[in-house]
Design a protein around this motif. Sequence first.
Motif, PDB file in Angstrom:
ATOM      1  N   HIS A 133      43.136 -19.385 -16.012  1.00 15.68           N
ATOM      2  CA  HIS A 133      42.184 -20.170 -15.225  1.00 15.68           C
ATOM      3  C   HIS A 133      42.461 -20.005 -13.737  1.00 15.68           C
ATOM      4  N   LYS A 134      41.386 -19.918 -12.960  1.00 14.00           N
ATOM      5  CA  LYS A 134      41.517 -19.622 -11.530  1.00 14.00           C
ATOM      6  C   LYS A 134      42.146 -20.772 -10.743  1.00 14.00           C
ATOM      7  N   LYS A 135      41.982 -22.009 -11.231  1.00 17.69           N
ATOM      8  CA  LYS A 135      42.550 -23.158 -10.525  1.00 17.69           C
ATOM      9  C   LYS A 135      43.983 -23.416 -10.992  1.00 17.69           C
ATOM     10  N   ALA A 136      44.794 -23.925 -10.056  1.00 17.29           N
ATOM     11  CA  ALA A 136      46.177 -24.271 -10.398  1.00 17.29           C
ATOM     12  C   ALA A 136      46.198 -25.449 -11.358  1.00 17.29           C
ATOM     13  N   CYS A 137      47.239 -25.505 -12.185  1.00 18.87           N
ATOM     14  CA  CYS A 137      47.355 -26.583 -13.173  1.00 18.87           C
ATOM     15  C   CYS A 137      47.616 -27.916 -12.494  1.00 18.87           C
ATOM     16  N   THR A 138      47.033 -28.970 -13.033  1.00 16.20           N
ATOM     17  CA  THR A 138      47.353 -30.318 -12.584  1.00 16.20           C
ATOM     18  C   THR A 138      48.725 -30.719 -13.133  1.00 16.20           C
ATOM     19  N   VAL A 139      49.188 -31.891 -12.724  1.00 16.68           N
ATOM     20  CA  VAL A 139      50.490 -32.373 -13.196  1.00 16.68           C
ATOM     21  C   VAL A 139      50.487 -32.511 -14.715  1.00 16.68           C
ATOM     22  N   ALA A 140      49.439 -33.132 -15.263  1.00 16.06           N
ATOM     23  CA  ALA A 140      49.355 -33.304 -16.716  1.00 16.06           C
ATOM     24  C   ALA A 140      49.328 -31.957 -17.425  1.00 16.06           C
ATOM     25  N   GLU A 141      48.623 -30.980 -16.850  1.00 16.47           N
ATOM     26  CA  GLU A 141      48.516 -29.664 -17.469  1.00 16.47           C
ATOM     27  C   GLU A 141      49.826 -28.888 -17.407  1.00 16.47           C
ATOM     28  N   ILE A 142      50.611 -29.128 -16.372  1.00 13.73           N
ATOM     29  CA  ILE A 142      51.948 -28.509 -16.300  1.00 13.73           C
ATOM     30  C   ILE A 142      52.803 -28.991 -17.465  1.00 13.73           C
ATOM     31  N   TYR A 143      52.761 -30.291 -17.727  1.00 11.20           N
ATOM     32  CA  TYR A 143      53.520 -30.837 -18.853  1.00 11.20           C
ATOM     33  C   TYR A 143      52.995 -30.308 -20.185  1.00 11.20           C
ATOM     34  N   LEU A 144      51.675 -30.251 -20.325  1.00  4.72           N
ATOM     35  CA  LEU A 144      51.087 -29.782 -21.580  1.00  4.72           C
ATOM     36  C   LEU A 144      51.369 -28.296 -21.807  1.00  4.72           C
ATOM     37  N   SER A 145      51.409 -27.501 -20.748  1.00  5.94           N
ATOM     38  CA  SER A 145      51.734 -26.077 -20.898  1.00  5.94           C
ATOM     39  C   SER A 145      53.195 -25.894 -21.307  1.00  5.94           C
ATOM     40  N   ASN A 146      54.085 -26.732 -20.768  1.00  2.75           N
ATOM     41  CA  ASN A 146      55.488 -26.686 -21.193  1.00  2.75           C
ATOM     42  C   ASN A 146      55.636 -27.127 -22.646  1.00  2.75           C
ATOM     43  N   LEU A 147      54.848 -28.112 -23.044  1.00  4.93           N
ATOM     44  CA  LEU A 147      54.850 -28.551 -24.439  1.00  4.93           C
ATOM     45  C   LEU A 147      54.383 -27.422 -25.348  1.00  4.93           C
ATOM     46  N   ALA A 148      53.341 -26.713 -24.932  1.00  2.19           N
ATOM     47  CA  ALA A 148      52.836 -25.581 -25.721  1.00  2.19           C
ATOM     48  C   ALA A 148      53.873 -24.462 -25.801  1.00  2.19           C
ATOM     49  N   ALA A 149      54.600 -24.222 -24.705  1.00  2.00           N
ATOM     50  CA  ALA A 149      55.638 -23.184 -24.709  1.00  2.00           C
ATOM     51  C   ALA A 149      56.772 -23.538 -25.668  1.00  2.00           C
ATOM     52  N   ALA A 150      57.199 -24.799 -25.650  1.00  2.00           N
ATOM     53  CA  ALA A 150      58.257 -25.240 -26.565  1.00  2.00           C
ATOM     54  C   ALA A 150      57.794 -25.138 -28.020  1.00  2.00           C
ATOM     55  N   ASP A 151      56.559 -25.556 -28.272  1.00  2.00           N
ATOM     56  CA  ASP A 151      56.010 -25.464 -29.634  1.00  2.00           C
ATOM     57  C   ASP A 151      55.901 -24.011 -30.085  1.00  2.00           C
ATOM     58  N   LEU A 152      55.516 -23.125 -29.157  1.00  2.00           N
ATOM     59  CA  LEU A 152      55.359 -21.707 -29.497  1.00  2.00           C
ATOM     60  C   LEU A 152      56.688 -21.089 -29.911  1.00  2.00           C
TER      61      LEU A 152
END
Length: 345
Positions: free
Chosen positions: A57-76
């Motif tokens: 996505h062209k826009k930078a991640c919000t604070v909530a999205e940073i946490y959710l992306s880290n959650l997705a990385a850990a789950d992956l």
Amino acid sequence: MTPTSIPANSSHENQNNTVCRYDGNDWLFTVIPVYILIISVLGIILNVFVLMVFWLHKKACTVAEIYLSNLAAADLILVSLLPFWAVYLLERYNWPFGEPPCKLVPFSISMNAYCSIYTLVLVSIDRYLALVHPLTHERMRTPFCAKLACAVVWGVCFLLNVPVLIYREVVHRPEKNVSRCALSYSDQTDKAINILNVILNFIIPILIISFCTLKIIQALTNRLRDSYSTEGKEQKATTLILAVLLAFLICWVPFHVFKILDLLSRNNIVGGCEFRLSWFQQIAIFLPFFNSVLNPILYVCVGKNFRKKVKEVFSQMSNRRKSTFSLASTRTNLSRSVKTEDATS
């Protein structure tokens, strides 16, 4: 303590207080490996999809999205390593992969289970600050602070799981013709570590998450009652976060309840067998793995902002294809024009 701790046959399995044994023909060795493999495949596909959306996505991640992306990385990472345990169960607790994977696989699964839980703690704290203290703690809710908090969580979770890396080893048992991937410390040390894991991995996170969630619900109720609307993005993000937290509770609480009962039975506080061999316990042991698949599904089903990002990413990709095709067509036309001019001259 992660779900790998009970099926992995740690050092206390031969002690007198574990008289309950699994039946050799138990569905644990047939149904559960298939379930784990399905969870692994779905988890890899869905969490890669989530990370790709945030990354492209062209826009930078919000604070909530940073946490959710880290959650997705850990789950992956967690689901990517589950096939090792599926094979381990299919082989009836015979570890065929050697010493290094015996250390690295349980360590990585345990570490990323910790990271998933404490990332959810960060998520609940972020929503608490956003809705309950939106002005006084605004400086703490920046992308830099979010990335720093995630880095601290990954570092602390690494340190907490170093004992898994040190004490896991392949134990050869010639009399049974098997090699177990087991914990090599004593039964008393095992009890102490299990108690510590229950405290760090369940009681502390659940208290923080419960407190923040109750305050969030109270804040939302008060604002609705006072006819005061929260900012659209914050309200949508909060709805998604509450759904993710609810999924966490459904998937993880039964496991930790049985884990606590197991610890109590080993200390002769409650009866033993009924807490060890029931179908409910077996389901509770492996249910947390499903949480790694459920999270990305919730992003799509509940997260309006995430669905919007998905559409924008696909739109970006479509526009890039069109521009690439248009550029290629222009070059082809120019090449043909040049060849025509050369032929006529």
